[in-house]
Design an enzyme around this catalytic site. Structure first.
Site, short mmCIF file in Angstrom:
data_model
loop_
_atom_site.label_atom_id
_atom_site.label_comp_id
_atom_site.label_asym_id
_atom_site.label_seq_id
_atom_site.Cartn_x
_atom_site.Cartn_y
_atom_site.Cartn_z
N HIS A 130 0.87 -1.18 0.00
CA HIS A 130 0.00 0.00 0.00
C HIS A 130 0.91 1.23 0.00
CE1 HIS A 130 -2.75 2.95 1.93
NE2 HIS A 130 -3.75 2.15 1.62
N ASP A 207 3.07 -4.90 7.57
CA ASP A 207 1.86 -4.08 7.55
C ASP A 207 0.67 -5.02 7.72
OD1 ASP A 207 -0.43 -2.70 6.88
OD2 ASP A 207 0.36 -1.83 5.03
N GLN A 210 -4.66 -5.37 6.86
CA GLN A 210 -5.72 -6.21 6.29
C GLN A 210 -5.70 -7.62 6.88
OE1 GLN A 210 -8.07 -5.10 4.34
NE2 GLN A 210 -7.25 -3.17 3.62
N LYS A 233 -10.45 -1.05 10.41
CA LYS A 233 -10.79 -2.19 9.54
C LYS A 233 -11.16 -3.42 10.36
CE LYS A 233 -7.44 -0.49 6.18
NZ LYS A 233 -8.16 0.22 5.12
N CYS A 371 -4.80 2.77 -3.52
CA CYS A 371 -3.52 3.20 -2.91
C CYS A 371 -2.42 2.20 -3.20
CB CYS A 371 -3.65 3.42 -1.40
SG CYS A 371 -4.85 4.64 -0.97
N1 PLP Z 1 -1.85 -0.64 4.55
C1 PLP Z 1 -2.84 -1.33 3.98
C2 PLP Z 1 -2.54 -2.68 3.40
C3 PLP Z 1 -4.13 -0.81 3.92
O1 PLP Z 1 -5.10 -1.51 3.32
C4 PLP Z 1 -4.38 0.47 4.48
C5 PLP Z 1 -5.72 1.09 4.36
O2 PLP Z 1 -6.39 0.97 3.37
C6 PLP Z 1 -3.32 1.15 5.07
C7 PLP Z 1 -2.07 0.57 5.09
C8 PLP Z 1 -3.50 2.50 5.70
O3 PLP Z 1 -4.22 2.39 6.89
P1 PLP Z 1 -4.73 3.70 7.65
O4 PLP Z 1 -5.43 4.55 6.64
O5 PLP Z 1 -5.67 3.18 8.67
O6 PLP Z 1 -3.56 4.38 8.19
#
Ligand code: PLP
Length: 413
Positions: A130, A207, A210, A233, A371
């Site tokens: 992401h 990370d 998900q 999430k 993203c």
């Molecule tokens: N990493 C992944 C894989 C995500 O799906 C997301 C959110 O869509 C993020 C990071 C960013 O998370 P946050 O917006 O809660 O900081």
């Protein structure tokens, strides 16, 4: 004779769904089919009520006031930290509460990487990250002279472990890897990957944004150095999340942001910083949000993450089977180990048009680059539609989604 297998408690999923008030609403006169949980999850009444109750009955700032409300607020906030830590099997004093994954990764980038990296060092990422696990590293690279390198994926959307291993050269100081891809649903073998990296002295950041909503996660067993997660999430409020880091890293890391809460003593001659994790929680945090996240953890644990994973595997199998029957539909991301996230395209239709027409049928799916521009480039598409499920979805909703998709496909043909 073999002992009988332990009974798996039957879960009444229709009852569970009733815990989510928003799922009762209609959209454009149609029953809502919410297939956008990878974007943000819906909240059970218990979480909404816990946040509400905090403001109604306990609201005060944390770690400051000696009065009763101050103690109650602090206990509720620290209690949420303890619950979240237990949920992912780590020590509470190694868990920094943050506004989400983006903040958590930036904290590692600025506090851990920036003082350590320099020219000749490399940061290794995968193609399926992401932007939150790409851009902070580009900013670090620009300031330190370190280089960002990428490991590619297979056409199915799995990590190529041989390529990853080959890329773990002595100049690599950090590997950033997503646990579950938000676009492909691919579940990466993070335990194996972190073991490979550790052997080579490479620090690892996973990370987990998900992963937490879909499966049991044992961070201690993964063996990473840093694990980032987001609350919204996983049934929690927006603006909540955490960074777990090994204590030795936290002890060695300078503060990222300065202000209240993160100090022990301040004078104009110099400041003594607080111990981790509070050293990294400058200013008034999202107290009510994290109290809600603590309740979300209780809620998920009440159902059981293994039961949630099994339920979602069943929904995913049904969804993919039905989607494969739709003419001209291409699923992007077909790795064998997948969470309930399905990116797709329909021949001749733009992803945004598809999502807009599906919305008119009451179906919420996300369209766009999610993203993850580098991943879109890899598949040679500007955007995809993404249906992402949670345990509160139903087989009937899958049928409704497929019916809507068939209708929309004909309109766009
Ligand atoms: N990493 C992944 C894989 C995500 O799906 C997301 C959110 O869509 C993020 C990071 C960013 O998370 P946050 O917006 O809660 O900081």
């Amino acid at each position: 004779m073999n002992a009988p297998a332990p009974a798996v408690p039957a879960i009444d999923w229709a009852r569970v769904r009733e815990d989510f008030p928003l799922l009762r609403r209609t959209v454009h006169g149609k029953p809502l089919v919410y297939f956008d949980s990878a974007n943000t999850g819906q909240k059970p009444a218990a979480v909404i009520e816990a946040t509400d109750a905090f403001y109604r009955e306990h609201n005060a700032n944390v770690s400051r006031a000696v009065h009763a409300l101050g103690s109650e607020a602090t206990e509720a906030y620290e209690g949420a930290r303890r619950k979240l830590a237990a949920h992912v099997n780590v020590r509470a004093d190694e868990l920094v509460l943050t506004s989400g994954t983006t903040f958590a990764i930036n904290l590692v980038a600025y506090s851990w990487a920036l003082p350590r990296l320099g020219p000749g060092d490399a940061i290794l990422l995968t193609r399926m990250e992401h932007h939150a696990n790409i851009v902070p590293w580009q900013l670090v690279a620009a300031r330190t002279g370190a280089e960002v390198r990428v490991v590619d994926i297979t056409p199915e959307g799995a990590l190529d472990l041989d390529a990853l291993q080959a890329a773990m050269t002595p100049d690599v100081k950090l590997l950033g890897v997503v646990h579950v891809s938000n676009v492909l649903g691919t579940v990466n073998p993070v335990r194996e990957i972190c073991r490979m990296a550790r052997k080579r002295g490479i620090a690892t950041l996973v990370d987990g944004s998900q992963a937490l909503p879909h499966m049991p996660v044992d961070v201690a067993a993964i063996g990473c150095d840093f694990y980032a997660l987001t609350g919204h999430k996983m049934c929690g409020p927006t603006g909540t999340g955490a960074l777990w880091a090994r204590r030795e890293h936290l002890e060695a890391m300078p503060p990222f942001l300065g202000g209240g809460e993160m100090i022990r003593e301040v004078s104009f001659e110099g400041t003594v910083f607080n111990d981790p994790p509070h050293r990294f929680e400058a200013g008034t945090p999202n107290i009510a949000g994290h109290v809600g996240l603590g309740t979300a953890v209780d809620y998920l644990d009440g159902i059981g993450m293994a039961a949630i994973a099994a339920r979602e595997a069943e929904l995913l199998a049904h969804l993919q089977e039905e989607m494969r029957r739709v003419d001209g539909l291409r699923i992007i991301g077909t790795a064998p180990d997948k969470a309930a996230v399905v990116s797709f395209l329909v021949e001749g239709a733009h992803a945004h048009d598809l999502a807009t027409l599906l919305d008119l049928e009451g179906v919420a799916v996300r369209s766009g680059h999610h993203c993850a521009h580098p991943l879109m480039d890899f598949f040679g598409v500007p955007a995809t539609c993404r249906a992402s499920l949670a345990f509160y979805n139903t087989h009937a909703e899958i049928e409704a989604f497929i019916a809507a998709l068939q209708k929309v496909r004909k309109l766009l043909a």
